[in-house]
Design an enzyme around this catalytic site. Structure first.
Site, PDB file in Angstrom:
ATOM      1  N   SER A 103      10.546  54.057  53.065  1.00  0.00           N
ATOM      2  CA  SER A 103       9.934  52.807  53.514  1.00  0.00           C
ATOM      3  C   SER A 103      10.417  51.647  52.661  1.00  0.00           C
ATOM      4  O   SER A 103      10.573  51.771  51.447  1.00  0.00           O
ATOM      5  CB  SER A 103       8.411  52.907  53.398  1.00  0.00           C
ATOM      6  N   TYR A 134      12.053  46.045  57.404  1.00  0.00           N
ATOM      7  CA  TYR A 134      11.471  44.953  58.189  1.00  0.00           C
ATOM      8  C   TYR A 134      12.443  43.794  58.002  1.00  0.00           C
ATOM      9  O   TYR A 134      12.619  43.334  56.863  1.00  0.00           O
ATOM     10  CB  TYR A 134      10.102  44.547  57.645  1.00  0.00           C
ATOM     11  N   THR A 160      12.151  48.419  61.865  1.00  0.00           N
ATOM     12  CA  THR A 160      10.833  48.425  62.514  1.00  0.00           C
ATOM     13  C   THR A 160      10.639  47.110  63.252  1.00  0.00           C
ATOM     14  O   THR A 160      10.680  46.035  62.647  1.00  0.00           O
ATOM     15  CB  THR A 160       9.730  48.652  61.460  1.00  0.00           C
ATOM     16  N   LYS A 226      12.754  51.154  65.481  1.00  0.00           N
ATOM     17  CA  LYS A 226      11.457  51.854  65.448  1.00  0.00           C
ATOM     18  C   LYS A 226      10.391  50.956  66.054  1.00  0.00           C
ATOM     19  O   LYS A 226      10.167  49.844  65.571  1.00  0.00           O
ATOM     20  CB  LYS A 226      11.095  52.189  63.993  1.00  0.00           C
ATOM     21  N   HIS A 250       3.668  53.149  65.596  1.00  0.00           N
ATOM     22  CA  HIS A 250       3.279  52.891  64.212  1.00  0.00           C
ATOM     23  C   HIS A 250       2.008  53.679  63.871  1.00  0.00           C
ATOM     24  O   HIS A 250       1.171  53.245  63.105  1.00  0.00           O
ATOM     25  CB  HIS A 250       3.048  51.385  64.009  1.00  0.00           C
ATOM     26  N   GLY A 283       1.094  61.426  65.896  1.00  0.00           N
ATOM     27  CA  GLY A 283       0.197  62.514  66.295  1.00  0.00           C
ATOM     28  C   GLY A 283       0.794  63.907  66.232  1.00  0.00           C
ATOM     29  O   GLY A 283       0.164  64.850  66.725  1.00  0.00           O
TER      30      GLY A 283
END
Ligand SMILES: Cc1cc2nc3c(=O)[nH]c(=O)nc-3n(C[C@H](O)[C@H](O)[C@H](O)COP(=O)(O)O)c2cc1C
Ligand SMILES: CC(C)CC(=O)C(=O)O
Length: 375
Positions: A103, A134, A160, A226, A250, A283
């Site tokens: 990240s 980002y 992202t 993403k 996200h 998930g």
């Protein structure tokens, strides 16, 4: 014994405010729940007598080879969970041969993470590291960060694009969790030109396709986007030179009430028409979830929260166990589906409820709802 167990165990160790930061999502957390529920609603329909004694989980995505189709989606602030933070995560990922997406908001710098991963890669093979970005309106700063990630050995960039503003995390607002605790900082946001001032990550609504074109021009690394959810944006991404998509909402932390990612997978796959790989996250908690997503056309799947829980529960060892557990579950699901590997997983192995885009009532047309999206 299960991925879910890590959350239960981690909660006894973590500051409840930090546990809420990890578990939480935007708004009413409808999408957070939808991601897991959608996997539960899908059914597997196995094949038999196929001779699946020798099984592999190897995949190659956007040029990076991995020993497992489960990759570590980018998550911020690993030092909230373990004092070694991303170093521990990277060692565990490397040992499992899993792609780790670092990240931009990590609490350890990408150079140090790469060093840790190199030391822990199995069979002397370098473990693939990707870098999540980002795009910052300050292009000079963004370019310097891309160079750092490239020089550190990252083999892909993950941009992202679902965050023109930050999602409303109501748990954090209620808990007053608005900043990192003293002593922790985003390692990539320390500005050497400004006496070590730590910049905030700008989530900027001014970012557009033109910025992606600019990025395409300054790097030869594969770029995955993403957070693309609309099929038209998936088509645009390909047209703008993206090398892959990470189909993600996200983890329900940006726009609440968007669909579960696995519900969108067939549509997104159809939109890119095999031109670029589609990785999915959101998930994924069971080996059967991994197999369902791969059967529906994902090239790999990402996990977010489970990594944070495992890290909080047992540091590097915890994340190693998490990845082992998923490997075992995927292997069992492959065997039971009569599959030797990802190549044998096809959409006919999945039965889906009738979800998908709402019917478009055309004037004079029969408005009957089409059947399930998986035929
Ligand atoms: C605590 C936390 C931090 C995250 N940080 C980032 C981040 O820095 N960048 C990013 O693109 N996504 C981030 N995400 C989203 C994840 O990459 C991923 O899309 C999501 O967690 C997948 O869903 P899952 O948690 O259900 O596996 C974060 C998610 C969580 C839970
Ligand atoms: C600090 C943020 C940049 C991390 C993030 O994307 C998230 O919490 O979902």
């Amino acid at each position: 014994m299960t991925v879910q167990d890590f959350e239960t165990a981690a909660r006894t160790r973590l500051d409840p405010v930090h546990a809420d930061f990890i578990a939480g999502g935007a708004g009413d957390e409808i999408t957070v729940r939808a991601n897991e529920e959608a996997f539960r609603r899908l059914r597997l329909l196995p094949r038999v007598l196929r001779g699946s004694a020798v099984r592999t989980q190897e995949v190659t995505v956007a040029g990076s080879r991995a020993r497992t189709p489960v990759l570590l989606s980018p998550t911020a602030f690993h030092k909230l969970c373990d004092e070694e933070g991303e170093l521990a995560t990277a060692r565990a990922a490397a040992a499992a041969g899993a792609i780790m997406i670092v990240s931009m908001a990590s609490t350890v710098a990408v150079e140090d993470i790469a060093e840790a991963a190199r030391g822990a890669g199995a069979d002397g093979a370098p473990a693939p590291l990707w870098f999540q970005l980002y795009l910052q309106p300050d292009l000079e700063f963004t370019e310097a960060l891309v160079r750092r990630a490239t020089d550190a050995g990252c083999t892909a960039l993950v941009v992202t694009v679902d965050s023109p503003v930050r999602g409303a995390h109501e748990r954090d607002l209620r808990n007053g969790f608005l900043d990192l605790p003293d002593g922790l900082r985003c390692a990539h946001m320390v500005d050497p030109h400004e006496g070590g001032r730590v910049r905030s990550i700008a989530m900027s609504p001014e970012i557009s396709w033109a910025h992606l074109d600019w990025l395409r021009g300054i790097t030869s690394l594969p770029i995955l986007l993403k957070g693309v959810l609309h099929p038209e944006d998936a088509r645009l991404a390909v047209r703008h030179g993206a090398d892959g998509l990470l189909l993600s909402n996200h983890g329900g932390r940006q726009l609440d009430t968007v669909p579960a990612t696995v519900e969108l997978l067939p549509e997104i796959r159809a939109a890119v028409a095999g031109r670029v790989p589609v990785v999915l996250d959101g998930g994924v908690r069971r080996g059967t979830d991994v197999v369902k997503a791969l059967a529906l056309g994902a090239s790999a799947v990402g996990i977010g929260r489970p990594v944070m829980w495992a890290l909080a529960e047992g540091g590097e060892k915890g994340v190693r166990r998490l990845l082992e557990l998923l490997r075992e579950e995927v292997d069992q699901a492959l065997a039971l589906c009569g599959a030797c590997g990802v190549q044998d997983l096809t959409p006919d192995l999945v039965r889906a409820p009738a979800w998908g885009p709402p019917p478009l009532p055309l004037p004079g047309a029969d408005t009957a709802r089409p059947g399930g999206v998986v035929s």
